[in-house]
Motif scaffolding. Sequence first.
Motif, PDB file in Angstrom:
ATOM      1  N   SER A   5     -36.944  61.933  15.856  1.00  0.00           N
ATOM      2  CA  SER A   5     -36.552  62.692  14.668  1.00  0.00           C
ATOM      3  C   SER A   5     -36.997  64.142  14.804  1.00  0.00           C
ATOM      4  N   ARG A  36     -30.547  53.878  11.347  1.00  0.00           N
ATOM      5  CA  ARG A  36     -30.166  55.075  10.573  1.00  0.00           C
ATOM      6  C   ARG A  36     -28.790  55.610  10.958  1.00  0.00           C
ATOM      7  N   PRO A  64     -31.557  61.616   6.046  1.00  0.00           N
ATOM      8  CA  PRO A  64     -32.916  61.875   5.555  1.00  0.00           C
ATOM      9  C   PRO A  64     -33.955  61.252   6.491  1.00  0.00           C
ATOM     10  N   PRO A 100     -38.225  60.764   6.428  1.00  0.00           N
ATOM     11  CA  PRO A 100     -39.464  60.989   5.675  1.00  0.00           C
ATOM     12  C   PRO A 100     -40.481  61.798   6.485  1.00  0.00           C
ATOM     13  N   PHE A 144     -31.345  65.942  10.869  1.00  0.00           N
ATOM     14  CA  PHE A 144     -32.178  65.295   9.857  1.00  0.00           C
ATOM     15  C   PHE A 144     -32.631  66.268   8.777  1.00  0.00           C
ATOM     16  N   GLU A 145     -32.718  65.726   7.574  1.00  0.00           N
ATOM     17  CA  GLU A 145     -33.238  66.474   6.424  1.00  0.00           C
ATOM     18  C   GLU A 145     -34.571  65.833   6.032  1.00  0.00           C
ATOM     19  N   VAL A 149     -37.548  64.614   3.925  1.00  0.00           N
ATOM     20  CA  VAL A 149     -37.776  64.191   2.547  1.00  0.00           C
ATOM     21  C   VAL A 149     -39.193  63.630   2.447  1.00  0.00           C
TER      22      VAL A 149
END
Length: 162
Positions: free
Chosen positions: A5, A45, A100, A102, A146-147, A149
Amino acid sequence: MRIWSLHPSLLDRRALVACWRETLLAQKVLRGLTRGYTNHPQLIRFRAHPQPLEAVAAYLSGLEDEADARGYSFNRELIGAGEDSADKSENPYASVALIPVPLGQLEYELAFLRHKVAGRDPEWEHRLSERLAARGGLAACAHPLFEVVAGTIEPWEKTKEF
C-alpha cells in the motif's frame, strides 16, 4: 504475494521488483488466466473494487513510473485492464476510484518494510527515513491508487511479529 500500500518510492529495489512481478500475477488471477493464488488475501481489495482490472492496471502504472524514475526497465506493455483498456499514456488514476487504506495498514507495512530492508540493504533504511520526511509523513506515503483513511490493519493482512 505482497502488494504494498506504500508509495513505490519507499520500496527498495528488491521490494519494487518483487511487487511488480507479484502484481502482474495478481492481474493474471483477476483475468482468470491462472489457477494459482486465486484465494490470496492481497487480492481482496482489488476484487472489491468496482473496476478490479482497471485498479490493478493503475497500481502497476504507479510501480512502472517509479521504475522509470530509477532507470529500471519494466515492460509497460504487460499492463492492461482487459480488451478495452485505455491509452496507456493517459493518467491511470483519472477514471479509477481510489481504494481506501487504513493508516494502521500503512504503519504495519512500513514496519514490515523496515524489518526486511534492515537485513538486506541498511543504506536504503536511511534513505527510507529521508523519503518519508520529504513526503511529509506516513499519511502522505500511500501508493497513488490508495486513499488513506483512519483505521487499523486490514482484516485480510497476515501479520508477522518482528
